[in-house]
Design an enzyme around this catalytic site. Structure first.
Site, short mmCIF file in Angstrom:
data_model
loop_
_atom_site.label_atom_id
_atom_site.label_comp_id
_atom_site.label_asym_id
_atom_site.label_seq_id
_atom_site.Cartn_x
_atom_site.Cartn_y
_atom_site.Cartn_z
N CYS A 32 14.66 -21.19 5.18
CA CYS A 32 15.61 -21.13 4.07
C CYS A 32 14.94 -21.62 2.80
O CYS A 32 14.10 -22.53 2.82
CB CYS A 32 16.87 -21.92 4.37
SG CYS A 32 16.72 -23.70 4.20
N GLU A 33 15.32 -21.00 1.70
CA GLU A 33 14.69 -21.37 0.44
C GLU A 33 15.24 -22.68 -0.12
O GLU A 33 14.70 -23.20 -1.09
CB GLU A 33 14.82 -20.23 -0.58
CG GLU A 33 16.22 -19.96 -1.06
CD GLU A 33 16.27 -18.81 -2.06
OE1 GLU A 33 15.44 -17.88 -1.94
OE2 GLU A 33 17.12 -18.84 -2.96
N HIS A 34 16.30 -23.20 0.47
CA HIS A 34 16.88 -24.44 -0.05
C HIS A 34 16.22 -25.68 0.54
O HIS A 34 16.08 -26.69 -0.14
CB HIS A 34 18.39 -24.48 0.24
CG HIS A 34 19.11 -23.31 -0.33
ND1 HIS A 34 19.91 -22.48 0.43
CD2 HIS A 34 19.12 -22.81 -1.58
CE1 HIS A 34 20.39 -21.52 -0.34
NE2 HIS A 34 19.93 -21.69 -1.56
N HIS A 35 15.85 -25.60 1.83
CA HIS A 35 15.27 -26.78 2.49
C HIS A 35 13.91 -26.48 3.13
O HIS A 35 13.30 -27.38 3.70
CB HIS A 35 16.21 -27.28 3.58
CG HIS A 35 17.59 -27.59 3.10
ND1 HIS A 35 18.61 -26.65 3.11
CD2 HIS A 35 18.11 -28.71 2.56
CE1 HIS A 35 19.71 -27.19 2.61
NE2 HIS A 35 19.44 -28.44 2.27
N GLN A 46 19.87 -15.88 3.88
CA GLN A 46 20.12 -14.83 4.86
C GLN A 46 20.71 -13.56 4.24
O GLN A 46 20.41 -12.45 4.66
CB GLN A 46 21.04 -15.37 5.97
CG GLN A 46 21.15 -14.40 7.14
CD GLN A 46 21.94 -14.98 8.30
OE1 GLN A 46 21.72 -16.12 8.68
NE2 GLN A 46 22.86 -14.20 8.84
N HIS A 55 20.71 -21.72 11.24
CA HIS A 55 20.01 -22.39 10.15
C HIS A 55 19.79 -23.85 10.53
O HIS A 55 20.74 -24.61 10.65
CB HIS A 55 20.84 -22.30 8.87
CG HIS A 55 20.96 -20.91 8.34
ND1 HIS A 55 20.54 -20.55 7.09
CD2 HIS A 55 21.42 -19.78 8.92
CE1 HIS A 55 20.75 -19.24 6.91
NE2 HIS A 55 21.29 -18.76 8.01
N CYS A 90 18.68 -26.18 8.82
CA CYS A 90 19.13 -27.13 7.80
C CYS A 90 20.58 -27.52 8.03
O CYS A 90 21.06 -28.53 7.52
CB CYS A 90 18.93 -26.57 6.39
SG CYS A 90 19.81 -25.05 6.06
ZN LIG Z 1 18.75 -24.65 4.01
#
Ligand SMILES: [Zn+2]
Length: 203
Positions: free
Chosen positions: A92-95, A133, A161, A163
């Protein structure tokens, strides 16, 4: 769900050197409270950087170009082609945490088809980038639509996910399902129903 986001730009910013990347890992090791100079961690920055080359190798490939090179024209076959349970690993690009899951793809060919391994490679290339996603789902569908020009495409992605399962609210057993339906898959309820039945997701 039809969220569209900008595809990740593979813009070549000045790429840091391997030494700089390894130094960044050393910084993180210190930041979590460990000692990058202790014996067990000496080789870790190098291993992490090599692992990143694998996990994020998708930036080096262009799936559109790849499909253009490998599709073939067929005459007379106009039934749905479905490939289900294509496993993928993404982040994931956030975590930068793993997303593990499966992709199901269906399309109604007009003139062009590709071998199933090629579709799996399209999935893998987009997955080996930082993702959300919804974007992964749309990118796979748009890539197939753009090159094969079929009468329709359906893509369903099921992802867990990490995260969400290993940090934060720690919800185990939760998977996220996204879909992108184009052409007949969107406009014709029978085509959509046939696809969902074939991938075992009919209501
Ligand atoms: Zn994430």
């Amino acid at each position: 769900m039809t969220t569209r986001r900008r595809a990740p730009t593979a813009k070549k910013q000045s790429k840091p050197s391997r030494t700089e990347a390894e130094a960044a890992v050393r910084t993180l090791l210190k930041w979590i409270g460990d000692d990058p100079d202790r014996e067990g961690l000496l080789g870790t920055p190098g291993r992490v950087v090599r692992a990143y080359e694998d996990w994020f190798g998708g930036y080096n490939d262009d799936p559109l170009e790849f499909l253009r090179r490998t599709f073939r024209e067929v005459k007379g076959y106009d039934e749905m082609i479905v490939l289900r349970d294509i496993s993928f690993e993404s982040h994931c690009e956030h975590h930068m945490a793993p997303i593990i899951g499966k992709v199901h793809i269906g399309y109604l060919p007009d003139r062009a088809v590709v071998g199933i391994s090629k579709l799996a490679r399209v999935v893998e290339t987009f997955a080996r980038r930082l993702q959300v996603q919804e974007s992964l789902t749309a990118q796979i569908a748009n890539c197939i639509q753009g090159v094969l020009k079929p009468r329709g495409v359906g893509v369903v992605v099921e992802g867990v996910h990490q995260c969400m399962t290993t940090r934060g609210i720690r919800k185990h057993g939760v998977s996220m399902i996204t879909s992108q339906l184009l052409g007949d898959f969107r406009s014709d309820p029978r085509t959509r129903a046939e696809f969902l039945t074939m991938i075992g997701r009919a209501s």
